[in-house]
Design an enzyme around this catalytic site. Structure first.
Site, PDB file in Angstrom:
ATOM      1  CB  SER A   1      -0.893  -0.039   1.250  1.00  0.00           C
ATOM      2  OG  SER A   1      -1.670   1.126   1.346  1.00  0.00           O
TER       3      SER A   1
ATOM      4  CE  LYS B   1      -4.824   0.228   0.382  1.00  0.00           C
ATOM      5  NZ  LYS B   1      -5.577  -0.499   1.438  1.00  0.00           N
TER       6      LYS B   1
ATOM      7  CE  LYS C   1      -3.955   3.971   2.426  1.00  0.00           C
ATOM      8  NZ  LYS C   1      -5.189   3.350   2.952  1.00  0.00           N
TER       9      LYS C   1
ATOM     10  CG  ASP D   1      -7.865   2.536   0.783  1.00  0.00           C
ATOM     11  OD1 ASP D   1      -9.004   3.046   0.901  1.00  0.00           O
ATOM     12  OD2 ASP D   1      -7.283   1.937   1.720  1.00  0.00           O
TER      13      ASP D   1
ATOM     14  CD  GLU E   1      -9.022  -0.640   0.762  1.00  0.00           C
ATOM     15  OE1 GLU E   1      -8.117  -0.925  -0.041  1.00  0.00           O
ATOM     16  OE2 GLU E   1      -8.872  -0.708   1.992  1.00  0.00           O
TER      17      GLU E   1
ATOM     18  CG  ASP F   1     -10.678  -0.767   5.058  1.00  0.00           C
ATOM     19  OD1 ASP F   1     -10.969  -1.282   6.143  1.00  0.00           O
ATOM     20  OD2 ASP F   1      -9.566  -0.208   4.874  1.00  0.00           O
TER      21      ASP F   1
ATOM     22  CE  LYS G   1      -7.519  -2.342   6.676  1.00  0.00           C
ATOM     23  NZ  LYS G   1      -7.550  -0.859   6.815  1.00  0.00           N
TER      24      LYS G   1
ATOM     25  N   GLY H   1      -4.505  -4.389   6.024  1.00  0.00           N
ATOM     26  CA  GLY H   1      -3.519  -4.237   7.091  1.00  0.00           C
ATOM     27  C   GLY H   1      -3.707  -2.920   7.815  1.00  0.00           C
TER      28      GLY H   1
END
Ligand code: OSB
Ligand code: MG
Length: 369
Positions: free
Chosen positions: A135, A161, A163, A188, A213, A238, A262, A290
């Site tokens: 990530s 991934k 952000k 995400d 996400e 998430d 998670k 995570g």
């Protein structure tokens, strides 16, 4: 079984680099570490709360109070025959799921060590290696982003991934996609957009993403269902999925095509396994997210990700991606095929480096029956 002694500590373990999301920055792991002792054995768990209430409502300060004043006394009172009983002991507690999970993880580890079974075997894991990705936080500019992604690709990560946030979404994603046409890529947003930005989010459909996400509010399911109808790319929830019930609601409303599990977010491995089973039944792929955990929490995530419906790579990177030195003597190392090996030792397999853990501990308490 009666738990005889509970040690709780709050730690601060700096990251190799700050981690920036759409709404906040994490400079260090600020988790709570729980140690349970019974029948001559012990088990360890991590409640991977952040420094502030930016991801969910919990913080190290709230989890510390909950753990000491409510959860540890409840657990010392209880009698448990299996790790799942910890989930039952805490059913009366509203919210505070990461704090609860710290104890629940430790109970799985304790039972595993007593029974000589690995956590993966206890949970019904079917793989010896799990696919993982990395990530990547918000970067100052696209040049810096390409440098960071390039280093991870060189290190062997085959899934990345990004952000994203308004002003840092379409162009960074396009740049990474154009540079690595075959990379497994996803984004995400950590709850930063609203439904009236659906047209902007739909531009992400051009980049062949595995998923988008949590674009909308942390506690929303209904608007995600509306948004999903306007996107080709699967939405992955998430923050919104904090329990098996929430997963059922999201599935019934068709609010997402994928769920990020998670175990800490949902109160532990018992609930995580229920969500995994429900999603398998509904044909919804899941993957393990995570919370920038130490080797203690990471080991629980890796074991969970060995279950069969974890069919997308997890946000479970090698220890060195997070820390110069981890609090375990068994750090996770990336295999050349972008996997981590699932520990086979009893419990989580995490070997805590107590001297180093002590050196990053800010405060510690011991409770006994
Ligand atoms: O939203 O998945 C998230 C880290 C902290 C809080 C929330 C998130 C994340 C990550 C990093 O994306 C996942 C990891 O590598 O542990
Ligand atoms: Mg997320």
């Amino acid at each position: 079984m009666k738990i005889e002694r509970i040690e709780i500590r709050r730690i601060e373990l700096p990251f190799v680099a700050p981690f920036e999301t759409s709404g906040w920055r994490e400079l260090a792991n600020h988790s709570l570490i729980v140690r349970l002792q019974a029948e001559g054995a012990e088990g360890w768990g991590e409640a991977p709360v952040g420094a502030g209430p930016w991801y969910n409502e919990e913080t190290q300060a709230t989890a510390w109070v909950m753990a000491r004043q409510i959860l540890a006394p409840m657990l010392l009172e209880a009698s448990i025959a299996r790790p799942e009983d910890v989930d039952t002991v805490f059913t009366r507690v509203r919210g505070n799921r990461m704090a609860r999970a710290g104890f629940e993880f430790a109970a799985w580890d304790l039972f595993g060590r007593l029974e000589g079974r690995s956590l993966s075997a206890m949970l019904g894991g079917t793989r010896a290696q799990v696919d993982v990705g990395v990530s990547v936080g918000v970067q100052p500019d696209i040049e810096a982003l390409l440098r960071v992604v390039s280093a991870y690709v060189e290190a062997g990560y085959r899934r990345v991934k990004l952000k994203i946030k308004p002003g840092w979404d379409i162009e960074p994603t396009r740049a990474v996609r154009e540079t690595w046409p075959n990379l497994r890529l996803q984004v995400d947003a950590n709850s930063i957009y609203s439904l009236d930005q659906a047209d902007q989010l739909a531009q992400l459909d051009a980049f062949d993403l595995l998923l988008i996400e949590q674009p909308l509010a942390h506690d929303d399911i209904v608007d995600h269902a509306k948004l999903q109808r306007r996107l080709r790319t699967p939405i992955c929830l998430d923050e919104s999925i904090v329990s098996p019930e929430h997963a059922r609601w999201a599935i019934e409303l068709q609010a997402c095509g994928v769920i990020n599990i998670k175990p800490s977010r949902v109160g532990g491995l018992t609930a995580a396994r229920q969500i995994h089973a429900m999603c398998a039944e509904a044909g919804i792929p899941v993957w393990c997210g995570g919370m920038l955990e130490t080797g203690i929490g990471r080991a629980a995530n890796v074991a969970l990700a060995s279950l069969p419906n974890f069919s997308l790579p997890g946000d479970i990177s090698a220890s060195e991606r997070y820390f110069q030195r981890d609090v375990v003597r068994s750090p996770f190392v990336l295999n050349s095929d972008s996997t981590l090996s699932v520990p086979t030792a009893p419990g989580t397999g995490a070997e805590v480096d107590e001297a180093f853990l002590d050196s990053v501990t800010l405060e510690k308490v011991d409770l006994t029956r």
